[in-house]
Each structure stands twice: as C-alpha cells, then as structure tokens.
Design an enzyme around this catalytic site. Structure first.
Site, short mmCIF file in Angstrom:
data_model
loop_
_atom_site.label_atom_id
_atom_site.label_comp_id
_atom_site.label_asym_id
_atom_site.label_seq_id
_atom_site.Cartn_x
_atom_site.Cartn_y
_atom_site.Cartn_z
N GLY A 132 1.11 20.04 -45.64
CA GLY A 132 0.14 20.46 -44.65
C GLY A 132 -1.14 19.64 -44.75
N CYS A 133 -1.95 19.69 -43.70
CA CYS A 133 -3.16 18.85 -43.65
C CYS A 133 -4.21 19.31 -44.67
CB CYS A 133 -3.72 18.83 -42.24
SG CYS A 133 -3.98 20.44 -41.48
N PHE A 134 -4.56 20.62 -44.65
CA PHE A 134 -5.50 21.12 -45.65
C PHE A 134 -4.94 20.91 -47.05
CE2 PHE A 134 -7.88 24.22 -42.73
CZ PHE A 134 -9.10 23.59 -42.90
N CYS A 137 -5.40 17.27 -48.26
CA CYS A 137 -6.79 16.94 -48.57
C CYS A 137 -7.26 17.61 -49.86
CB CYS A 137 -7.67 17.36 -47.39
SG CYS A 137 -9.35 16.71 -47.48
#
Length: 342
Positions: A132-134, A137
């Site tokens: 996932g993106c979060f 990061c």
C-alpha cells in the site's frame, strides 16, 4: 529476449492509467490488453487524456491470459480475491496485485512486494502483493531501525496524502470544493495499512532485540510482544504525494552520525530509495518512483521524514519495479522519471 507481454485488469482507474503511462514507454514491455468492462471499445486516451499522442490502445472486455506473461490487478480492495474465485489464470502467468487482498501472510503464495526487504523472494515469485502507499512510505522510514533492533513500542506516525489516494470514484471527501483549502484526519490508529507495516517490522526485527516500553533511561525491560505503530493519517488538499513524519523512541541512545550511517548503509544498493542529509520536500518525489528519507536525532528519540508519490512508488511505479525484478530486467527500466522543480 522478447518483450514482457502484459495484461491489465481494472485499467480505467487512476492506477490503471498510471500503469499504462509507464508501460507504453517501457523498453522491455508490451501491453497486450487493457481490460475495462465499462469502457470496452473506447480509446485509452479518451479516458486517460494525458496519454493523447502516446498510445492508440483501446480498452477491451476480453482477457486473453494465454497471450501474456504477467497480469496486473488494478482492482479496488477485496475484488482481486473475488475475481480469482470466478476466473482461471494459467499457471505460467505471473500476477501483480495492487489491492490489499494478499498482503498479509496466510493461506496463499503471494510474496509481499517491498523491494527494500523482499528483493530475493520477489525475483523468484509467481504471485506478488504490491504494498500500500502509506505502508510503503512509513516502512521506508523505519526499516533500517527495525533491522538494527532499535525500534520500541514508542512509534508515532503522522502522514498526509493527496486526493488520488482515495481512487478515481468521487466521494464526499474527494470533491474539489471540499478538498481544496482543507485538511482533515481519518481512520485514527486503525488504518488498514497498519497490518502490513507491523508484519514487516516484526519480520525484520532481530529475534534477540529488546524493546523499551518504559521511560527509564536504562530501558531494556520488555523483550516480548509485537511492535506496534500509532498512525494518524491526514487528507491533504493536493492531488498526489505522501509526506510522513515518524517519531521513534530508540531502544538505546544513538548519535546523529550513527543513525545516518544506518540509513545510508541500508539503502546503499536501493534503486529508488535515497537518504537525504537535508530535510527534503515532497516536490522532490512527486511524479517519480523515488522515496526520500531523512532522520534527525533528539536524545533517545529520532524523527524520520519520508516521502513518496502515492501513485508511483506507492502503487504502480513500485509494481513495475517489481515486474522488472521478477523478469530479470534492469530494475529501473521504464521508471526514469524526473521530478519537476516548480
């Protein structure tokens, strides 16, 4: 070597459009089909208008899996598993799933596709769950500390994401009139990406590493249990990008120099993740597959800043990076994207 033949499912959404944008310029890949039931027969560039002049590809309702080497699932969460129950994909076709359906270890053979931790497994896998993106990061800001056994249960994360993180389908919190000049919090301490984040951190953490949950300087009092993360996500009034700050109480005191060495050493061979000695800003990563991390030490605490483009390193850019690894290509192929200064 012939080009990698690619099929795309769910090709009309944000991730589908970004994936096509990357693959039409990929020197070693060829899109065989871009599937969208609702747009079948329409030109791709009529939906993804930024691709005008770049491709004559049309959406199709067909799914000729026998003609591809890999298929990308650009579905919404929960739809990938449902799709596989109703459709058969040949054993020789690899799958890269951008949804969260197979990110958590369980009764499946999907490898978690974070190259900075699972590169060898990615290279040999048939089925891959793209992070996932979060989650991408946040993890990139914590991985060096996790591997060094320095993480405690005192990890507080704040991260802000652009409106594209919510997908293409309009919603109450994605309309321009609501999002513009606005800022809001959501899913406090219960964001779905927390599961994959803690899974990776606990896998990477050395078995013998102690964790500190008290406030005493001598620490080293609790050695069992799982690492947890307190995460507060925010909605930003911009389209793309994730900006994350992480406040971590270390298991032992570290100097600024030692922490920087940990990060630089961990990411020394990473294709797209870079340590910055200066505090970075989000424009350095938007429209690229880069991740930039920065750390500053304050006594027993360290503040890590990490940032990515949520649609690229947080989604399809990382998916293409994983495809390159899976097929033995140059890891950076098709991903030579440059940030704009303004």
């Amino acid at each position: 070597m012939s080009k990698v033949k690619v099929g795309i499912l769910g090709a009309a959404g944000y991730t589908g459009g970004e994936l096509i944008r990357l693959l039409v310029n990929h020197p070693e890949a060829e899109i065989v089909f871009a599937n969208s039931e609702s747009n079948a027969g329409n030109k791709v560039c009529d939906v993804h208008e930024g691709l005008i002049g770049d491709t004559t590809l049309e959406f199709t309702s067909e799914m000729p899996f026998d003609k591809v080497d890999v298929v990308f699932f650009c579905f919404g969460h929960g739809k990938s598993e449902a799709f596989l129950k109703d459709h058969s994909i040949p054993d020789g076709v690899r799958i890269i799933d951008l949804a969260q359906d197979f990110r958590i270890a369980g009764d499946h053979d999907y490898v978690y596709g974070l190259p900075e931790t699972h590169r060898e497994s990615i290279a040999s896998c048939k089925h891959l769950a793209n992070p996932g993106c979060f989650a991408t990061c946040i993890q990139l800001g914590l991985l060096p500390l996790a591997k060094a056994g320095l993480l405690t249960d005192d990890i507080a994360v704040n991260a802000i994401t652009g409106s594209t993180g919510a997908g293409q389908k309009p919603g109450a919190t994605t309309h321009f009139s609501w999002r513009n000049n606005n800022f809001s919090v959501y899913k406090l301490f219960k964001h779905q990406h927390l599961h994959e984040i803690t899974q990776t951190l606990n896998e990477l953490r050395p078995a013998e590493a102690p964790r500190v949950v008290d406030t005493l300087d001598e620490g080293y009092m609790v050695k069992d249990g799982e690492i947890t993360v307190d995460f507060i996500p925010y909605r930003g009034d911009f389209a793309r990008g994730i900006f994350c700050t992480e406040v971590i109480r270390l298991a032992k005191a570290m100097s600024q120099e030692d922490v920087e060495h940990l990060f630089k050493d961990y990411y020394a061979t990473a294709a797209f993740t870079h340590y910055s000695e200066k505090a970075p800003d989000m424009k350095q990563v938007v429209n690229t597959n880069k991740a930039i991390v920065h750390a500053e030490v304050f006594g027993r605490k360290v503040v890590v800043t990490s940032m990515i483009d949520n649609l690229l390193k947080g989604a399809v850019g990382q998916a293409v990076q994983n495809m390159n690894i899976m097929f033995g290509l140059d890891e950076k192929a098709g991903l030579n994207l440059k940030a704009t200064a303004f």
